[in-house]
Design a protein around this motif. Structure first.
Motif, PDB file in Angstrom:
ATOM      1  N   UNK B 241     -37.413 -43.540 -61.775  1.00  0.00           N
ATOM      2  CA  UNK B 241     -36.993 -42.745 -60.622  1.00  0.00           C
ATOM      3  C   UNK B 241     -35.534 -42.301 -60.782  1.00  0.00           C
ATOM      4  N   UNK B 242     -34.718 -43.215 -61.283  1.00  0.00           N
ATOM      5  CA  UNK B 242     -33.297 -42.898 -61.475  1.00  0.00           C
ATOM      6  C   UNK B 242     -33.142 -41.761 -62.485  1.00  0.00           C
ATOM      7  N   UNK B 245     -34.278 -38.520 -60.884  1.00  0.00           N
ATOM      8  CA  UNK B 245     -33.329 -38.017 -59.893  1.00  0.00           C
ATOM      9  C   UNK B 245     -32.033 -37.522 -60.529  1.00  0.00           C
ATOM     10  N   UNK B 250     -29.383 -32.825 -55.499  1.00  0.00           N
ATOM     11  CA  UNK B 250     -29.632 -33.787 -54.420  1.00  0.00           C
ATOM     12  C   UNK B 250     -30.782 -33.345 -53.517  1.00  0.00           C
ATOM     13  N   UNK B 251     -30.947 -32.047 -53.373  1.00  0.00           N
ATOM     14  CA  UNK B 251     -32.017 -31.522 -52.499  1.00  0.00           C
ATOM     15  C   UNK B 251     -33.411 -31.872 -53.003  1.00  0.00           C
ATOM     16  N   UNK B 253     -34.225 -34.550 -54.895  1.00  0.00           N
ATOM     17  CA  UNK B 253     -34.427 -35.940 -55.302  1.00  0.00           C
ATOM     18  C   UNK B 253     -35.610 -36.581 -54.601  1.00  0.00           C
ATOM     19  N   UNK B 255     -37.574 -39.915 -53.049  1.00  0.00           N
ATOM     20  CA  UNK B 255     -37.349 -41.226 -52.442  1.00  0.00           C
ATOM     21  C   UNK B 255     -38.345 -42.218 -53.033  1.00  0.00           C
ATOM     22  N   UNK B 319     -43.140 -35.588 -52.103  1.00  0.00           N
ATOM     23  CA  UNK B 319     -41.823 -35.535 -51.455  1.00  0.00           C
ATOM     24  C   UNK B 319     -41.765 -34.362 -50.468  1.00  0.00           C
ATOM     25  N   UNK B 323     -41.140 -34.438 -46.465  1.00  0.00           N
ATOM     26  CA  UNK B 323     -40.103 -33.606 -45.827  1.00  0.00           C
ATOM     27  C   UNK B 323     -40.681 -32.795 -44.676  1.00  0.00           C
TER      28      UNK B 323
END
Lengths: 82, 424
Positions: B241-242, B245, B250-251, B253, B255, B319, B323
């Motif tokens: 995941x890291x 990302x 950032x938009x 990424x 969770x 994701x 959202x």
């Protein structure tokens, strides 16, 4: 941007994602998310809004430095153009 | 011709208030189209149409509070001719070439036959529009009530008889519970004063609290839960995941919740018995995997709307779905399919400090998967003691539908999926 202006910006952002909370009552060393009951989804949105407003890149690895108000202000001030 | 009825949007819903129609008489409608808004305890729900056709008649005006199952509109099937102008004498239009498909539970079919209810005229309120026993009984309310003489002969428990005498209630007016026996609870129900339409001084959120109370009480009353838990090393998943990302702005990424949902969907593909429902004393495995995702509301309460076909979605699509879903859930703007379609619920309390969740299943589902916080812990691997990010995954499952062995298989494959995040 002064420290006070940055702090105000942070408060405004936090109020948007946690409207029922009072970010101004945060102590500088209190954990923001736990104190204001902000989940990871809202916190990500808060960071996205900060990113858009300040144009600072916040890598995921740095999220840990943003736990407290104090930490967040110091981190962002260092990243902002002087 | 199909009746479009007030749908049952949860194990707990009794009635809803029509807010507005998005269609009028004569409009063509598609399957899945939002045709009305209904106010419920869980906010305003966009009600979707189950089948394509043309709105023949609108029967309910906005503002009306109506019980589940009430006909709101009549929809003419796409292939049907418009209703004849003089319906009294006119013969029924010729039967469609293909017999209408009836999506009903076996028990519903049996009861329908006994009560003489035409299943093709009903709209199901169960998952995926399934007609269940309650739908049939609602459609035949007059036939359901036994004649008074019969009621008088109904068996009465001694406690119920005493209670009825104390409160001056005529036992003949009480509908017996399951098994045809009048029990204490049946008498108490009859004794309770009718609830006023608008409860005085009710706060917003009270309705949701009552709805949760009803669903969870039903769950603990009817579902024999069993619980299993396992600790999962999240090193590989978090590393993946890291890296993902780090590639993203950032938009975009992801969770961790995305990985949790994807892994559960994959594990349900491997162990499908936990994906589905227990309805009419029958275990029904669902071929589709629609995960309910528990979302806490600001100021209390929760909803667990369905994310459809999670197994077929990419991580980015999941994701995007979150959202879309989370703000709508919190604003009280969900769709009817999201309220009814979940085949298993996932709850993640990892944002708080808890390590594990022992969930209460949302009926008629047969399982609930809970995730706790990912915590760095001492962990022995390959003979070496190190510090690893560990997450506890738990399963609450319906023992009527599955046994512990199945649950254990599920948690085991779930663990394996987290060890190979690149395949998620």
């Amino acid at each position: 941007m002064t420290e006070a202006e940055l702090q105000q910006l942070i408060f405004d952002g936090l109020r948007k994602i946690a409207p029922e909370s009072d970010p101004a009552s945060l102590r500088p060393d209190q954990k923001i998310r736990e104190t204001l009951d902000i989940d990871s989804f809202d916190f990500l949105n808060f960071l996205i809004a900060l990113d858009e407003r300040l144009r600072v890149e916040i890598p995921e690895a740095d999220y840990g430095k943003l736990n407290t108000l104090d930490g967040m202000v110091r981190y962002l001030l260092a990243k902002l153009p002087k | 011709m199909a009746d479009f009825v007030m749908p049952n949007l949860g194990a707990d819903m009794e009635a809803g208030t029509l807010v507005k129609w998005h269609v009028k008489s004569g409009d063509a409608v598609k399957r899945g189209q939002v045709i009305a808004e209904v106010d419920t305890e869980k906010g305003i729900i966009d009600i979707e149409c189950f089948e394509p056709g043309v709105i023949e008649q609108i029967r309910i005006e906005p503002g009306a509070k109506i019980p589940v199952g009430t006909v709101m509109a009549v929809i003419r099937g796409a292939e049907e001719a418009p209703a004849p102008a003089k319906p009294v004498a006119a013969p029924e239009p010729a039967a469609p070439t293909k017999a209408p498909h009836v999506h009903a539970s076996p028990l519903a079919k049996k009861i329908a036959a006994e009560l003489g209810v035409d299943l093709t005229k009903l709209t199901g309120s169960g998952p995926g529009g399934l007609i269940d026993r309650e739908d049939v009984e609602r459609a035949a309310p007059t036939k359901k009530a036994p004649p008074p003489a019969e009621t008088a002969r109904a068996k009465v428990s001694p406690l119920a008889r005493r209670l009825a005498a104390e409160r001056g209630i005529d036992l003949a007016n009480i509908t017996p519970g399951p098994g045809g026996i009048i029990e204490q609870a049946d008498v108490e129900r009859a004794a309770a004063p009718a609830k006023p339409e608008t409860a005085p001084a009710s706060k917003p959120g009270d309705g949701m609290r009552r709805a949760i109370a009803a669903a969870m009480a039903k769950s603990n009353r009817e579902i024999p839960h069993y619980y299993l838990q396992t600790r999962i090393d999240m090193s590989a998943a978090l590393k993946w995941l890291e890296a993902e990302n780090a590639k993203r702005s950032i938009k975009d990424r992801l969770l961790p919740a995305v990985l949790l949902l994807k892994a559960v969907a994959k594990a349900l593909g491997d162990v499908p018995a936990l994906n589905g429902f227990w309805i009419d004393n029958e275990h029904r495995v669902s071929p589709a995997i629609h995960l309910g995702f528990a979302i806490s509301m600001k100021g209390g309460g929760l909803v667990a709307p369905a994310i459809h076909d999670v197994g077929e979605m990419s991580c980015d699509e999941i994701m995007a779905a979150l959202r879309d879903l989370i703000p709508r859930a919190r604003a009280g703007r969900l769709r009817s399919s999201e309220m009814t379609d979940a085949t298993l619920t996932v709850t993640s309390l990892g944002d708080l400090g808890v390590e594990s969740v022992f969930g209460v299943i949302y009926p008629p589902q047969v399982g609930l998967v809970g995730f706790g916080k990912i915590i760095e812990q001492p962990w022995a691997k390959d003979g070496v003691l190190g510090v690893h990010p560990i997450m506890t995954a738990s399963l609450a499952a319906d023992h009527r539908a599955t046994d512990g062995h199945t649950g254990a298989q599920f948690l085991d494959v779930l663990n394996q999926h987290f060890q190979t995040p690149e395949t998620l």
